[in-house]
Design a protein around this motif. Sequence first.
Motif, PDB file in Angstrom:
ATOM      1  N   THR A 194     -20.632  -1.879  48.907  1.00 29.43           N
ATOM      2  CA  THR A 194     -21.744  -1.766  50.046  1.00 29.43           C
ATOM      3  C   THR A 194     -21.476  -2.937  50.871  1.00 29.43           C
ATOM      4  O   THR A 194     -21.126  -4.192  50.151  1.00 29.43           O
ATOM      5  N   SER A 195     -21.851  -3.338  52.044  1.00 31.90           N
ATOM      6  CA  SER A 195     -22.081  -4.333  52.741  1.00 31.90           C
ATOM      7  C   SER A 195     -23.064  -4.058  53.628  1.00 31.90           C
ATOM      8  O   SER A 195     -24.007  -3.349  53.809  1.00 31.90           O
ATOM      9  N   SER A 196     -23.601  -5.518  54.246  1.00 34.36           N
ATOM     10  CA  SER A 196     -24.717  -5.543  55.298  1.00 34.36           C
ATOM     11  C   SER A 196     -24.513  -6.597  56.126  1.00 34.36           C
ATOM     12  O   SER A 196     -23.453  -7.265  56.121  1.00 34.36           O
ATOM     13  N   LYS A 229     -27.435  -9.689  51.257  1.00 33.86           N
ATOM     14  CA  LYS A 229     -27.899  -8.587  50.562  1.00 33.86           C
ATOM     15  C   LYS A 229     -28.260  -9.083  49.043  1.00 33.86           C
ATOM     16  O   LYS A 229     -27.330  -9.201  48.221  1.00 33.86           O
ATOM     17  N   SER A 252     -28.718  -8.584  45.226  1.00 34.63           N
ATOM     18  CA  SER A 252     -28.348  -7.266  44.266  1.00 34.63           C
ATOM     19  C   SER A 252     -28.277  -7.844  42.794  1.00 34.63           C
ATOM     20  O   SER A 252     -28.789  -8.821  42.515  1.00 34.63           O
ATOM     21  N   PRO A 288     -22.139 -10.746  53.834  1.00 32.61           N
ATOM     22  CA  PRO A 288     -21.488  -9.611  54.932  1.00 32.61           C
ATOM     23  C   PRO A 288     -20.152 -10.215  55.326  1.00 32.61           C
ATOM     24  O   PRO A 288     -19.624 -11.410  54.936  1.00 32.61           O
TER      25      PRO A 288
END
Length: 325
Positions: free
Chosen positions: A127-129, A133, A135, A164
């Motif tokens: 996943t990425s943003s 982020k 986690s 990111p």
Amino acid sequence: MMNFTKPFMILLLIGMLIVSFFLGFSATTHAEELEDAPKNPNPPVYIVDINPVRDVGYHVGDVLNRTVTLKVEKPYKLLQTSLPLTGTEKKYRGKDQGVEVRSAVLEVSDDSKFNIYKLELSYQVFTSSVVTKPSQLPPELVKFGGNGRVFQVRIPSWPFRISPLAVYGAVKIERDMSQFRGPLLLDAKNNQYTLWALLTLLALSLIGLVYILGSRTWLPRMGGPFAKAYRDLRKKKASDSSVKESITRLHHAFNVTNNGSVFTADSFIVAHPKFAPIKNEIAQFFVLSRWAFFDTESNHGITGDPQTWLRKFSRRCRDCERGLA
């Protein structure tokens, strides 16, 4: 009034005694139950977890590895059916965290008192943003069984942050620095290999120079007869007596090398071809020897000081002796 109050007080006193009796019996029974009940029904499990070095700077596709060592008293054993399953994903704060189990490898060992389990866990980020982020590597629940009992143990979570792939807008680098972020290290393996190769080449070159220029017996074939003769001639000063001594010393080197007396250059070259490059100089040496011991009136054919020529000639013989002609 007095006749009514007295029976009432008697009844009240009897009721209080009855209530106290039942309360005391109940408390005694509960205390006995607590004493009979085991204080710690589950045996202790010792957990040692080794997590990644840094907790920031991870991107989509990165793999995080952690090692968890579990130690439990015998005869309790880890139930392998409770290990994390490959491909599973757990939630973080009620949402999918984008980290799934990639592999779970178990190694089992034991000693006299304990069963020891080494669990290699591998997680992958998918996943990425647009912003950093938070986690975590999820807490895992594993089960142990033994003595007719099954209980579970919680492996603690490990928080980290997913960065990111690209930063949007202008960023001031001084505000982007984090005290938790380690220095960005460059891969120096190629440079290290190059450095070791150059150091090896330098060492071989130095050994070659020592072999060519050295006058001591440090390496094989460095302590031959001509090498010893060259060391002796380097110490002699120019004089008539030193010329004869030097010629005698070189004659000895020729005889030792040939395992017998040598009188001509041709016979010596036939027996020792590696001296062929200095055949003319060997012939000149025998002319000089005849001049020094038998016919001083003749011309020896050497320009300059004979002692200097003999020193250079002994070095040439030493080089041929070492195979460096």
